[in-house]
Design an enzyme around this catalytic site. Sequence first.
Site, PDB file in Angstrom:
ATOM      1  N   ARG A  44      60.462  57.421  33.442  1.00  0.00           N
ATOM      2  CA  ARG A  44      59.074  57.332  32.986  1.00  0.00           C
ATOM      3  C   ARG A  44      58.319  56.244  33.746  1.00  0.00           C
ATOM      4  NH1 ARG A  44      55.110  53.923  31.086  1.00  0.00           N
ATOM      5  NH2 ARG A  44      56.653  52.798  29.819  1.00  0.00           N
ATOM      6  N   ASP A  45      58.581  55.007  33.431  1.00  0.00           N
ATOM      7  CA  ASP A  45      57.861  53.896  34.065  1.00  0.00           C
ATOM      8  C   ASP A  45      58.102  53.868  35.568  1.00  0.00           C
ATOM      9  OD1 ASP A  45      56.176  51.668  33.985  1.00  0.00           O
ATOM     10  OD2 ASP A  45      57.851  50.282  33.843  1.00  0.00           O
ATOM     11  N   HIS A 260      61.120  42.783  29.810  1.00  0.00           N
ATOM     12  CA  HIS A 260      60.819  43.796  30.822  1.00  0.00           C
ATOM     13  C   HIS A 260      60.236  43.072  32.031  1.00  0.00           C
ATOM     14  CE1 HIS A 260      59.196  47.987  31.821  1.00  0.00           C
ATOM     15  NE2 HIS A 260      58.549  47.216  32.671  1.00  0.00           N
ATOM     16  N   HIS A 262      59.331  42.726  36.172  1.00  0.00           N
ATOM     17  CA  HIS A 262      59.104  43.306  37.493  1.00  0.00           C
ATOM     18  C   HIS A 262      59.465  42.252  38.528  1.00  0.00           C
ATOM     19  CE1 HIS A 262      56.614  47.102  36.669  1.00  0.00           C
ATOM     20  NE2 HIS A 262      57.074  46.679  35.497  1.00  0.00           N
ATOM     21  N   CYS A 293      52.862  48.532  39.121  1.00  0.00           N
ATOM     22  CA  CYS A 293      51.681  48.526  38.265  1.00  0.00           C
ATOM     23  C   CYS A 293      50.455  48.925  39.080  1.00  0.00           C
ATOM     24  CB  CYS A 293      51.470  47.141  37.660  1.00  0.00           C
ATOM     25  SG  CYS A 293      49.960  47.004  36.677  1.00  0.00           S
ATOM     26  N   ASN A 302      60.043  47.727  38.792  1.00  0.00           N
ATOM     27  CA  ASN A 302      60.858  47.042  37.799  1.00  0.00           C
ATOM     28  C   ASN A 302      62.087  46.447  38.476  1.00  0.00           C
ATOM     29  OD1 ASN A 302      59.636  48.198  35.091  1.00  0.00           O
ATOM     30  ND2 ASN A 302      59.838  49.926  36.480  1.00  0.00           N
TER      31      ASN A 302
END
Length: 360
Positions: A44-45, A260, A262, A293, A302
């Site tokens: 997803r991300d 979370h 990055h 992002c 990530n």
Amino acid sequence: MHQLRLPLQLLRSARAARPRPARRFATEARLTTDHVRIVEVGPRDGLQNEKKSISLETKLELIERLSKTGVTTIEAGSFVPAKWVPQMASTSEILQHLIKTPPQSHNQIAYNYLVPNIRGLENLIKVLEAEGATAGSRGDSKSTTTTEVSLFAAATESFSKANTNCSISESIERARPIVTLAKEKDIRVRGYVSVALGCPYEGTDVSPSKVAEITATLLEMGADEVSVADTTGMGTAPRTLELLRALAAAGIANSDLALHFHDTYGQALVNTVVGLEHGIRIFDSSVGGLGGCPYSKGATGNVATEDLVHTLHGLGMHTGIDLEEMSRIGAWISGELGRANDSRAGKATVARLAGEKPCS
């Protein structure tokens, strides 16, 4: 300035008794001190901002492969309008497939779907009901998979307005009916607080107390867990520690939190160690370091799952994840997307398995 302890001291401190916070929100059983749960966000991300069109078959194969690594939570998609995020247009089909033919796995897997508004959750529920399925529950030996949802808020007004076209308070109010409906359907809810350590519009001056306030609000309204996200990768070890102390001062239990990170500035693993020392045992990551992002120029993906697993295992922690298999997946999906593999541990592992020496 706070000095990071050596790994051996880290492990000893992880086993030491910690004072209990003033209040608790957790609905999940406490994790053992040497076990870390990794939430794999690649499907997803990791994929949502890729420019190259990705087929449904490739997404399903990625999820299928990940399910065999030992990971227990996978972000599988997002119920957002296709005009917003074209890569997530096939999420309904992914959910249907995982209900009808769940991947074979040695462990139960929770598949998580982002729902940015109540309509997104309603669409997910329609798929479940059409297939005669329920969300399932963690720990139920009869359920090989469970369906969960996530929602998000931002820690700065500027990012909230750019990302969701509303203020922070408005985003919180939008979240309430999502949580209420999810609880009515026995669906576990995960919250996200974006740009907790740096904002592309407001810089690094993000208020830790504001992050703590939003996190507490999400938990109090019924979220089962909140992932505090360094969306832009601006976080440093001292500011990560400051944020974690603010969350603890607000009475938020470590077992309710995930981190979370990055890796834009190469600090994700450093910040992870700070989180470990503080007692956090849930971390998000993406195979091959996929992601980024779109609202922050230069923000890379990530932290790579392979790098995170390698670091955790090196510290004597347990994840249940097969590093070699995860590394193969990182190499494969990077090739499928025509992009560089951003995992250093993954590339080194694949090279070792191939009998080659990685470049120095």
